[in-house]
Design a protein around this motif. Structure first.
Motif, PDB file in Angstrom:
ATOM      1  N   ALA A 114      29.982  32.801  36.056  1.00 25.58           N
ATOM      2  CA  ALA A 114      28.881  32.203  36.823  1.00 25.58           C
ATOM      3  C   ALA A 114      29.195  30.807  37.365  1.00 25.58           C
ATOM      4  O   ALA A 114      28.458  30.296  38.212  1.00 25.58           O
ATOM      5  N   ARG A 115      30.285  30.208  36.909  1.00 27.43           N
ATOM      6  CA  ARG A 115      30.594  28.863  37.388  1.00 27.43           C
ATOM      7  C   ARG A 115      30.920  28.891  38.881  1.00 27.43           C
ATOM      8  O   ARG A 115      31.595  29.797  39.370  1.00 27.43           O
ATOM      9  N   LEU A 116      30.453  27.898  39.593  1.00 31.53           N
ATOM     10  CA  LEU A 116      30.621  27.848  41.048  1.00 31.53           C
ATOM     11  C   LEU A 116      32.069  27.716  41.478  1.00 31.53           C
ATOM     12  O   LEU A 116      32.416  28.092  42.594  1.00 31.53           O
ATOM     13  N   ASP A 117      32.930  27.209  40.606  1.00 28.65           N
ATOM     14  CA  ASP A 117      34.329  27.001  40.985  1.00 28.65           C
ATOM     15  C   ASP A 117      35.224  28.193  40.633  1.00 28.65           C
ATOM     16  O   ASP A 117      36.451  28.073  40.678  1.00 28.65           O
ATOM     17  N   CYS A 118      34.643  29.348  40.327  1.00 24.66           N
ATOM     18  CA  CYS A 118      35.458  30.529  40.018  1.00 24.66           C
ATOM     19  C   CYS A 118      36.343  30.846  41.221  1.00 24.66           C
ATOM     20  O   CYS A 118      35.843  31.026  42.338  1.00 24.66           O
TER      21      CYS A 118
ATOM     22  N   TRP B 115      41.291  38.642  36.025  1.00 22.58           N
ATOM     23  CA  TRP B 115      41.784  37.333  35.641  1.00 22.58           C
ATOM     24  C   TRP B 115      42.416  36.599  36.828  1.00 22.58           C
ATOM     25  O   TRP B 115      43.047  37.217  37.667  1.00 22.58           O
ATOM     26  N   HIS B 116      42.259  35.287  36.849  1.00 18.11           N
ATOM     27  CA  HIS B 116      43.063  34.392  37.681  1.00 18.11           C
ATOM     28  C   HIS B 116      43.748  33.454  36.696  1.00 18.11           C
ATOM     29  O   HIS B 116      43.085  32.656  36.027  1.00 18.11           O
ATOM     30  N   GLU B 117      45.053  33.611  36.568  1.00 19.78           N
ATOM     31  CA  GLU B 117      45.821  32.885  35.558  1.00 19.78           C
ATOM     32  C   GLU B 117      45.179  33.147  34.192  1.00 19.78           C
ATOM     33  O   GLU B 117      45.042  34.296  33.806  1.00 19.78           O
ATOM     34  N   ASP B 118      44.754  32.108  33.475  1.00 14.49           N
ATOM     35  CA  ASP B 118      44.137  32.298  32.155  1.00 14.49           C
ATOM     36  C   ASP B 118      42.617  32.268  32.210  1.00 14.49           C
ATOM     37  O   ASP B 118      41.955  32.188  31.173  1.00 14.49           O
ATOM     38  N   ARG B 119      42.078  32.329  33.395  1.00  9.80           N
ATOM     39  CA  ARG B 119      40.629  32.272  33.552  1.00  9.80           C
ATOM     40  C   ARG B 119      40.068  33.678  33.744  1.00  9.80           C
ATOM     41  O   ARG B 119      40.477  34.405  34.646  1.00  9.80           O
ATOM     42  N   LEU B 120      39.130  34.047  32.890  1.00  8.99           N
ATOM     43  CA  LEU B 120      38.447  35.329  33.018  1.00  8.99           C
ATOM     44  C   LEU B 120      37.413  35.203  34.131  1.00  8.99           C
ATOM     45  O   LEU B 120      36.476  34.406  34.036  1.00  8.99           O
ATOM     46  N   CYS B 121      37.590  35.969  35.200  1.00  9.23           N
ATOM     47  CA  CYS B 121      36.700  35.872  36.366  1.00  9.23           C
ATOM     48  C   CYS B 121      35.628  36.946  36.384  1.00  9.23           C
ATOM     49  O   CYS B 121      34.564  36.744  36.977  1.00  9.23           O
ATOM     50  N   ALA B 122      35.902  38.101  35.776  1.00  7.47           N
ATOM     51  CA  ALA B 122      34.902  39.178  35.760  1.00  7.47           C
ATOM     52  C   ALA B 122      35.279  40.215  34.713  1.00  7.47           C
ATOM     53  O   ALA B 122      36.445  40.344  34.332  1.00  7.47           O
ATOM     54  N   MET B 123      34.260  40.951  34.290  1.00  4.13           N
ATOM     55  CA  MET B 123      34.439  42.098  33.398  1.00  4.13           C
ATOM     56  C   MET B 123      33.599  43.241  33.937  1.00  4.13           C
ATOM     57  O   MET B 123      32.565  43.019  34.562  1.00  4.13           O
ATOM     58  N   GLY B 124      34.046  44.466  33.681  1.00  2.00           N
ATOM     59  CA  GLY B 124      33.271  45.609  34.132  1.00  2.00           C
ATOM     60  C   GLY B 124      33.590  46.869  33.354  1.00  2.00           C
ATOM     61  O   GLY B 124      34.561  46.928  32.603  1.00  2.00           O
ATOM     62  N   LEU B 125      32.731  47.855  33.570  1.00  2.00           N
ATOM     63  CA  LEU B 125      32.893  49.157  32.938  1.00  2.00           C
ATOM     64  C   LEU B 125      32.387  50.229  33.892  1.00  2.00           C
ATOM     65  O   LEU B 125      31.286  50.119  34.433  1.00  2.00           O
ATOM     66  N   ALA B 126      33.205  51.250  34.094  1.00  2.00           N
ATOM     67  CA  ALA B 126      32.810  52.420  34.887  1.00  2.00           C
ATOM     68  C   ALA B 126      32.949  53.646  33.996  1.00  2.00           C
ATOM     69  O   ALA B 126      33.855  53.726  33.164  1.00  2.00           O
ATOM     70  N   VAL B 127      32.044  54.595  34.177  1.00  2.00           N
ATOM     71  CA  VAL B 127      32.067  55.832  33.400  1.00  2.00           C
ATOM     72  C   VAL B 127      32.155  57.017  34.348  1.00  2.00           C
ATOM     73  O   VAL B 127      31.719  56.939  35.499  1.00  2.00           O
TER      74      VAL B 127
ATOM     75  N   GLN C 103      34.783  30.580  27.765  1.00  2.00           N
ATOM     76  CA  GLN C 103      34.795  30.090  29.139  1.00  2.00           C
ATOM     77  C   GLN C 103      33.443  30.215  29.844  1.00  2.00           C
ATOM     78  O   GLN C 103      33.134  29.417  30.719  1.00  2.00           O
ATOM     79  N   TRP C 104      32.685  31.232  29.514  1.00  2.00           N
ATOM     80  CA  TRP C 104      31.406  31.451  30.189  1.00  2.00           C
ATOM     81  C   TRP C 104      30.297  30.788  29.390  1.00  2.00           C
ATOM     82  O   TRP C 104      30.296  30.797  28.168  1.00  2.00           O
ATOM     83  N   SER C 105      29.304  30.265  30.096  1.00  2.00           N
ATOM     84  CA  SER C 105      28.209  29.584  29.409  1.00  2.00           C
ATOM     85  C   SER C 105      27.114  30.549  28.964  1.00  2.00           C
ATOM     86  O   SER C 105      26.125  30.149  28.379  1.00  2.00           O
ATOM     87  N   GLY C 106      27.255  31.780  29.236  1.00  2.00           N
ATOM     88  CA  GLY C 106      26.273  32.795  28.873  1.00  2.00           C
ATOM     89  C   GLY C 106      26.628  34.075  29.590  1.00  2.00           C
ATOM     90  O   GLY C 106      27.585  34.109  30.367  1.00  2.00           O
TER      91      GLY C 106
ATOM     92  N   ARG D 116      41.409  39.247  23.642  1.00  2.00           N
ATOM     93  CA  ARG D 116      41.609  38.037  24.457  1.00  2.00           C
ATOM     94  C   ARG D 116      40.512  37.902  25.513  1.00  2.00           C
ATOM     95  O   ARG D 116      39.999  36.806  25.749  1.00  2.00           O
ATOM     96  N   CYS D 117      40.172  38.999  26.131  1.00  2.00           N
ATOM     97  CA  CYS D 117      39.144  38.972  27.182  1.00  2.00           C
ATOM     98  C   CYS D 117      37.773  38.602  26.593  1.00  2.00           C
ATOM     99  O   CYS D 117      37.051  37.790  27.154  1.00  2.00           O
ATOM    100  N   PHE D 118      37.429  39.162  25.437  1.00  3.04           N
ATOM    101  CA  PHE D 118      36.135  38.850  24.829  1.00  3.04           C
ATOM    102  C   PHE D 118      36.093  37.416  24.299  1.00  3.04           C
ATOM    103  O   PHE D 118      35.058  36.754  24.383  1.00  3.04           O
ATOM    104  N   GLU D 119      37.210  36.932  23.800  1.00  8.80           N
ATOM    105  CA  GLU D 119      37.282  35.539  23.371  1.00  8.80           C
ATOM    106  C   GLU D 119      37.153  34.595  24.572  1.00  8.80           C
ATOM    107  O   GLU D 119      36.473  33.571  24.495  1.00  8.80           O
ATOM    108  N   ALA D 120      37.805  34.947  25.682  1.00  9.68           N
ATOM    109  CA  ALA D 120      37.707  34.123  26.893  1.00  9.68           C
ATOM    110  C   ALA D 120      36.282  34.101  27.417  1.00  9.68           C
ATOM    111  O   ALA D 120      35.789  33.052  27.846  1.00  9.68           O
ATOM    112  N   MET D 121      35.612  35.235  27.368  1.00  8.93           N
ATOM    113  CA  MET D 121      34.225  35.274  27.831  1.00  8.93           C
ATOM    114  C   MET D 121      33.369  34.312  27.004  1.00  8.93           C
ATOM    115  O   MET D 121      32.580  33.550  27.552  1.00  8.93           O
ATOM    116  N   LYS D 122      33.544  34.338  25.700  1.00  7.91           N
ATOM    117  CA  LYS D 122      32.749  33.470  24.822  1.00  7.91           C
ATOM    118  C   LYS D 122      33.087  31.993  25.019  1.00  7.91           C
ATOM    119  O   LYS D 122      32.191  31.151  25.000  1.00  7.91           O
TER     120      LYS D 122
END
Length: 168
Positions: free
Chosen positions: A103-107, A76-88, A50-53, A42-48
């Motif tokens: 990257a959208r200004l209205d995030c 997430w904010h509701e159904d909007r993916l706001c960020a993704m990350g990875l820590a090792v 919702q995000w323009s790149g 779901r997160c990877f689909e939302a990134m593709k």
């Protein structure tokens, strides 16, 4: 149950608890509803959709980084993916390797995403008994942000890339 299976169960619990604690700790202060989840289709689909790149090839990162003790997260904010990350995990540290925001200004979490990510990473580091979190900023503007706003120490080794470090 094998030792490896027990360790994997511990890591899963530590990751879940770290993500949940980030929400519990920050939501009252940020005064906006959000949640932090593990990576999913779901997160990877939302990134593709919702995000323009993207700055990173997240599919390649997901394919390449598959350690049981890594901390992957989607904010997430509701159904909007706001960020993704990875820590090792590395020795006595947890290193925030990748983070990217919508990257959208209205995030609705713009300006808050790194705080949420750092809270989740710090929670995970504490649960795992690690002593510090490490970042490798992409530019000098981020170095100043991490040092000034988040209390990181800047480390500039002679023959290695600069990084930021903070005790947990």
């Amino acid at each position: 149950m094998s030792e490896l299976a027990r360790a994997r169960e511990r890591y899963i619990k530590n990751k879940h608890d770290a993500r949940k604690a980030a929400v519990v700790n920050l939501e009252p202060h940020l005064q906006i509803k959000f949640h932090v989840a593990e990576w999913s289709n779901r997160c990877f689909e939302a990134m593709k959709s919702q995000w323009s790149g993207s700055e990173f090839d997240w599919e390649e990162i997901r394919r390449r980084y598959r350690e049981p003790d890594q901390l992957d997260f989607a904010i997430w904010h509701e159904d909007r993916l706001c960020a993704m990350g990875l820590a090792v995990t590395t020795g006595q540290s947890v290193k925030l390797k990748f983070i990217e925001g919508d990257a959208r200004l209205d995030c609705p979490l713009k300006g808050r995403r790194i705080l949420i990510a750092l809270e989740a990473v710090a929670n995970y580091a504490q649960a795992r008994g690690k002593k510090e979190i490490i970042l490798e900023p992409l530019n000098e503007g981020l170095v100043s942000l991490y040092e000034t706003n988040f209390g990181f120490e800047i480390v500039r080794p002679k023959n290695s890339p600069m990084f930021c470090r903070k005790k947990v």
